[in-house]
Design a protein around this motif. Structure first.
Motif, PDB file in Angstrom:
ATOM      1  N   LEU A 113       0.837  -1.212   0.000  1.00  0.00           N
ATOM      2  CA  LEU A 113       0.000   0.000   0.000  1.00  0.00           C
ATOM      3  C   LEU A 113       0.865   1.252   0.000  1.00  0.00           C
ATOM      4  O   LEU A 113       0.651   2.181  -0.781  1.00  0.00           O
ATOM      5  CB  LEU A 113      -0.919   0.001   1.227  1.00  0.00           C
ATOM      6  N   TYR A 116       2.896   3.300  -2.974  1.00  0.00           N
ATOM      7  CA  TYR A 116       2.153   4.338  -3.691  1.00  0.00           C
ATOM      8  C   TYR A 116       1.753   3.908  -5.097  1.00  0.00           C
ATOM      9  O   TYR A 116       0.591   4.034  -5.477  1.00  0.00           O
ATOM     10  CB  TYR A 116       2.950   5.652  -3.757  1.00  0.00           C
ATOM     11  N   ALA A 119      -1.348   1.787  -6.178  1.00  0.00           N
ATOM     12  CA  ALA A 119      -2.695   2.379  -6.273  1.00  0.00           C
ATOM     13  C   ALA A 119      -3.734   1.482  -5.613  1.00  0.00           C
ATOM     14  O   ALA A 119      -4.809   1.221  -6.156  1.00  0.00           O
ATOM     15  CB  ALA A 119      -3.058   2.648  -7.729  1.00  0.00           C
ATOM     16  N   LEU A 121      -5.754   1.972  -3.243  1.00  0.00           N
ATOM     17  CA  LEU A 121      -7.018   2.595  -2.842  1.00  0.00           C
ATOM     18  C   LEU A 121      -7.748   3.236  -4.014  1.00  0.00           C
ATOM     19  O   LEU A 121      -8.750   3.938  -3.808  1.00  0.00           O
ATOM     20  CB  LEU A 121      -6.745   3.651  -1.764  1.00  0.00           C
ATOM     21  N   SER A 122      -7.286   3.017  -5.228  1.00  0.00           N
ATOM     22  CA  SER A 122      -7.947   3.617  -6.388  1.00  0.00           C
ATOM     23  C   SER A 122      -9.359   3.071  -6.556  1.00  0.00           C
ATOM     24  O   SER A 122      -9.573   1.852  -6.540  1.00  0.00           O
ATOM     25  CB  SER A 122      -7.147   3.328  -7.657  1.00  0.00           C
ATOM     26  N   THR A 187      -1.389   4.992 -14.010  1.00  0.00           N
ATOM     27  CA  THR A 187      -1.174   5.730 -12.764  1.00  0.00           C
ATOM     28  C   THR A 187      -0.966   7.223 -13.023  1.00  0.00           C
ATOM     29  O   THR A 187      -1.733   8.055 -12.541  1.00  0.00           O
ATOM     30  CB  THR A 187       0.044   5.175 -12.007  1.00  0.00           C
ATOM     31  N   PRO A 222      -8.467  13.309  -3.521  1.00  0.00           N
ATOM     32  CA  PRO A 222      -8.117  11.889  -3.307  1.00  0.00           C
ATOM     33  C   PRO A 222      -8.196  11.063  -4.585  1.00  0.00           C
ATOM     34  O   PRO A 222      -7.468  10.075  -4.732  1.00  0.00           O
ATOM     35  CB  PRO A 222      -9.136  11.416  -2.268  1.00  0.00           C
ATOM     36  N   PHE A 226      -5.010   8.909  -4.946  1.00  0.00           N
ATOM     37  CA  PHE A 226      -5.179   7.455  -4.896  1.00  0.00           C
ATOM     38  C   PHE A 226      -4.785   6.794  -6.224  1.00  0.00           C
ATOM     39  O   PHE A 226      -4.856   5.579  -6.344  1.00  0.00           O
ATOM     40  CB  PHE A 226      -6.629   7.087  -4.587  1.00  0.00           C
ATOM     41  N   SER A 227      -4.379   7.588  -7.206  1.00  0.00           N
ATOM     42  CA  SER A 227      -4.164   7.061  -8.557  1.00  0.00           C
ATOM     43  C   SER A 227      -2.831   6.350  -8.737  1.00  0.00           C
ATOM     44  O   SER A 227      -2.671   5.597  -9.683  1.00  0.00           O
ATOM     45  CB  SER A 227      -4.275   8.197  -9.585  1.00  0.00           C
ATOM     46  N   SER A 233       0.644  13.884  -8.798  1.00  0.00           N
ATOM     47  CA  SER A 233      -0.425  14.411  -7.939  1.00  0.00           C
ATOM     48  C   SER A 233       0.022  15.665  -7.203  1.00  0.00           C
ATOM     49  O   SER A 233      -0.779  16.556  -6.931  1.00  0.00           O
ATOM     50  CB  SER A 233      -0.876  13.345  -6.932  1.00  0.00           C
ATOM     51  N   SER A 271      -7.340  11.962   1.618  1.00  0.00           N
ATOM     52  CA  SER A 271      -6.233  11.227   0.989  1.00  0.00           C
ATOM     53  C   SER A 271      -5.256  10.638   1.995  1.00  0.00           C
ATOM     54  O   SER A 271      -4.349   9.886   1.610  1.00  0.00           O
ATOM     55  CB  SER A 271      -5.457  12.154   0.041  1.00  0.00           C
ATOM     56  N   GLN A 274      -3.645   7.040   2.199  1.00  0.00           N
ATOM     57  CA  GLN A 274      -2.560   6.750   1.265  1.00  0.00           C
ATOM     58  C   GLN A 274      -1.329   7.587   1.565  1.00  0.00           C
ATOM     59  O   GLN A 274      -0.197   7.099   1.520  1.00  0.00           O
ATOM     60  CB  GLN A 274      -3.018   7.016  -0.172  1.00  0.00           C
TER      61      GLN A 274
END
Length: 679
Positions: A113, A116, A119, A121-122, A187, A222, A226-227, A233, A271, A274
């Motif tokens: 997780l 990063y 992803a 949590l995408s 991503t 987010p 989350f991407s 980002s 966010s 993450q």
């Protein structure tokens, strides 16, 4: 007041000269362009994945003669070695009822997780629960240009651009160089494509004061974070913050400024699941101490703004200068030229996007700014690839292109010939300079001349078509022709961007995405806690689910890298930036192998006794052959230490250099003594 009246009159003239499209037709057109791009998936079932590249170039698949065709695009290895295996592990963890916190298959265990780019949590991960994995992957990849185009269209309409102008800006951004070349990763594109959605929310909130748009702004944050790509980002976040300051400077409304800023903070709070583990991981990785900026774009690469393949293309194997995927800023020739035309208009949005474009150019291209960033030691910004910020230039100039088309139509309707001719003459001068470099063989090597000549012809044809139609429309007093002019430009932009993106994207048989091989059947009995070393990386260990001591990731635990690197020369060595390699030949290799619980050594027969294979022949009594096919052998390490055991003594040594040296002393018995860095 004069500025507002002039702007208002300009909009009225634009509406007078340029009829509106029927409701919904603009969206239908954008969707149609996307369907053309995605047609190979929907009609042939071909996935946007470099399967032939996998089967040609990556162990162990390239050993089993599964190749069915030539490699189209060999410039995206990280899709195979990182992105796909991580997504595979994330979805597998969820489906098994586990939260994807840990990856046991790389670096002898590493965060999943928090890395990063997984992803985890995408929201797009839901596709993998609705569709087979290969189809979930395909749809999530292909949605990027569609969502980017639709969000860009909505934003441009919110700042009073015409339907035609908004379509051109939308297609220019949706299929821009950054989104196209990074699309297979699934991503970086998502990390930036929510930018126009966030700006749309800000514009609508300022006009309606509705909390729904404030919430939309909060949610867009987010969705980006989350991407799976923090650097992009971060650019997204910085741009939004600057845009909020721009709105405050032009509107002077403290209350609305406070609400939008609070919405941004709320988005960061959402966010945090993450961000917080990833930030902690970052400060425990080598990236935290390695301050250097790479991928700075040289100024000569500006030629690719007009012709993306001026210096070649990895797909055609003729790229000879630059880093195509990292430096690509193409938004289409016509949107670029329209963006330049917009700069003559007195408009706050033109001022904003024009100024942002100039600033971003100096951040992406070679300038003193990069040295300043390195010296400031700003996390991420001082340790990453500078060229990727060019996506903000692509976004800004795509927005300017919509202003440029509206201004051009207005000036054609008002017969402002001088401004239009000056614009066309300036463009002609640029093309003349570039063609002069080619014809007179200036500053380009011989092989580069032929490549530039071949790849600069199509942009030149597109420019000639623009020049002819603009002049005809200007001199022929026919409103139908004026209506057809933007339609022709949209058709040219669509053709240009589809040609550009389809040239890059491989669409290949879904069945070739990590197909089953004999070795995968031979290691099915390997327990999850049994580690191995082999000639392949995460593409093998992650997909086949065999725990590896090695790894390739921008983030990994620094102390683990120091520990493994110490076995190379029996002393402390700086860990590598993104890779941990197990030392095959050293006095401490076997000691490290045993201590890390490496039970299996997987060898490719064709490698023989090469330096990159583990020398099992030097300790034949410690290794037993337990599996063999025509391509691979698997040896069992009989001397491996158990994964858990008790010891009767410990030793405390201060300083990591001394700790590493102590561990690899010949007399240090790691089976009976623990080395600690503190009591």
């Amino acid at each position: 007041m004069n500025f507002k009246n002039n702007f208002s009159n300009g909009i009225k003239n634009l509406i007078k000269y340029l009829p509106r499209l029927p409701a919904g037709m603009a969206i239908v057109f954008i969707l149609s362009v996307w369907l053309v791009f995605s047609s190979q998936y929907f009609l042939k079932g071909a996935a946007p994945f470099p399967s032939t590249y996998l089967l040609n170039n990556f162990d162990p698949w390239n050993e089993y003669d599964l190749l069915t065709g030539p490699v189209k695009n060999g410039a995206t290895p990280d899709v195979i070695t990182q992105i796909f295996p991580w997504k595979w592990l994330v979805i597998d963890s969820f489906k098994n009822g586990n939260f994807p916190i840990w990856n046991p298959y790389a670096f002898s265990g590493t965060p999943l997780l928090a890395n990063y780019q997984s992803a985890a949590l995408s929201p797009l991960n839901i596709l993998y629960f609705i569709l087979p994995f290969e189809d979930g992957w395909s749809i999530s990849v292909l949605l990027q240009p569609l969502l980017a185009s639709l969000f860009m269209f909505a934003f441009l309409k919110s700042i009073n651009r015409s339907d035609f102008a908004s379509i051109i800006g939308a297609i220019a951004f949706g299929f821009c160089g950054f989104i196209t070349t990074w699309m297979m990763y699934g991503t970086l594109g998502y990390a930036i494509l929510f930018l126009p959605l966030a700006l749309f929310a800000i514009e609508k909130f300022y006009r309606t004061k509705s909390w729904h748009y404030s919430l939309l702004l909060s949610l867009s944050v987010p969705l980006s974070f989350f991407s799976g790509h923090f650097q992009t980002s971060l650019y997204f976040l910085i741009f939004i913050f600057i845009y909020i300051l721009f709105k405050f400077a032009t509107q002077k409304n403290k209350k609305l400024f406070g609400f939008t800023f609070a919405s941004l903070i709320a988005g960061l709070a959402i966010s945090s699941p993450q961000l917080l583990p990833s930030i902690e991981f970052y400060f425990n990785s080598p990236r935290e101490t390695i301050y250097s900026i790479s991928e700075i774009i040289p100024w000569t690469y500006l030629a690719t703004f007009f012709a993306p393949d001026f210096f070649g293309n990895p797909v055609t194997r003729n790229d000879w200068f630059g880093h195509y995927i990292e430096w690509n800023a193409y938004i289409g020739l016509i949107p670029l030229l329209l963006g330049f035309y917009s700069l003559r208009k007195k408009d706050n949005y033109v001022y904003f996007f024009g100024l942002m474009s100039i600033i971003i150019i100096f951040f992406a291209f070679k300038s003193p700014i990069q040295g300043l960033l390195v010296n400031l030691h700003i996390p991420v910004l001082s340790t990453s690839a500078a060229g990727r910020i060019i996506v903000l230039f692509s976004f800004s100039f795509a927005a300017l292109s919509s202003f440029g088309l509206d201004a051009l139509i207005e000036d054609i309707g008002g017969k402002k010939k001088r401004a239009i001719f000056m614009w066309l003459c300036l463009i002609l001068a640029v093309f003349t300079v570039l063609w002069s470099l080619i014809f007179f063989k200036l500053y380009l090597p011989a092989e580069g001349i032929a490549i530039a000549f071949s790849n600069f012809r199509l942009p030149s044809v597109i420019f000639v078509l623009l020049l002819i139609t603009a002049v005809l429309t200007l001199f022929i007093r026919n409103k139908k022709l004026l209506f057809l002019f933007p339609l022709l430009l949209i058709a040219l932009v669509s053709f240009d961007m589809l040609r550009f993106s389809l040239k890059w994207m491989p669409f290949e048989d879904k069945k070739l995405i990590f197909p089953n091989i004999k070795l995968s059947e031979g290691v099915e009995w390997v327990a999850p806690h049994d580690r191995m070393i082999a000639t392949f990386g995460n593409e093998g260990s992650g997909v086949l689910k065999i725990a590896s001591t090695e790894g390739y990731d921008p983030l990994y635990i620094e102390s683990y890298g120091e520990f493994v690197m110490g076995a190379k020369e029996d002393r402390y060595n700086l860990p590598e930036r993104s890779v941990v390699r197990f030392p095959r030949i050293s006095s401490s290799s076997q000691k490290l192998l045993n201590f890390l619980g490496v039970r299996y050594v997987i060898q490719k027969k064709a490698d023989g006794q090469k330096s990159w294979t583990y020398p099992v022949w030097d300790n034949e009594s410690d290794f037993k052959l337990i599996y063999e096919d025509e391509k691979y052998q698997v040896f069992d390490n009989l001397a491996v230490l158990p994964r858990t055991f008790a010891v009767s003594k410990y030793k405390v040594i201060k300083g990591k250099e001394k700790v590493i040296s102590e561990i690899y002393k010949e007399e240090t018995d790691l089976r009976s003594e623990v080395i600690l860095s503190e009591e």
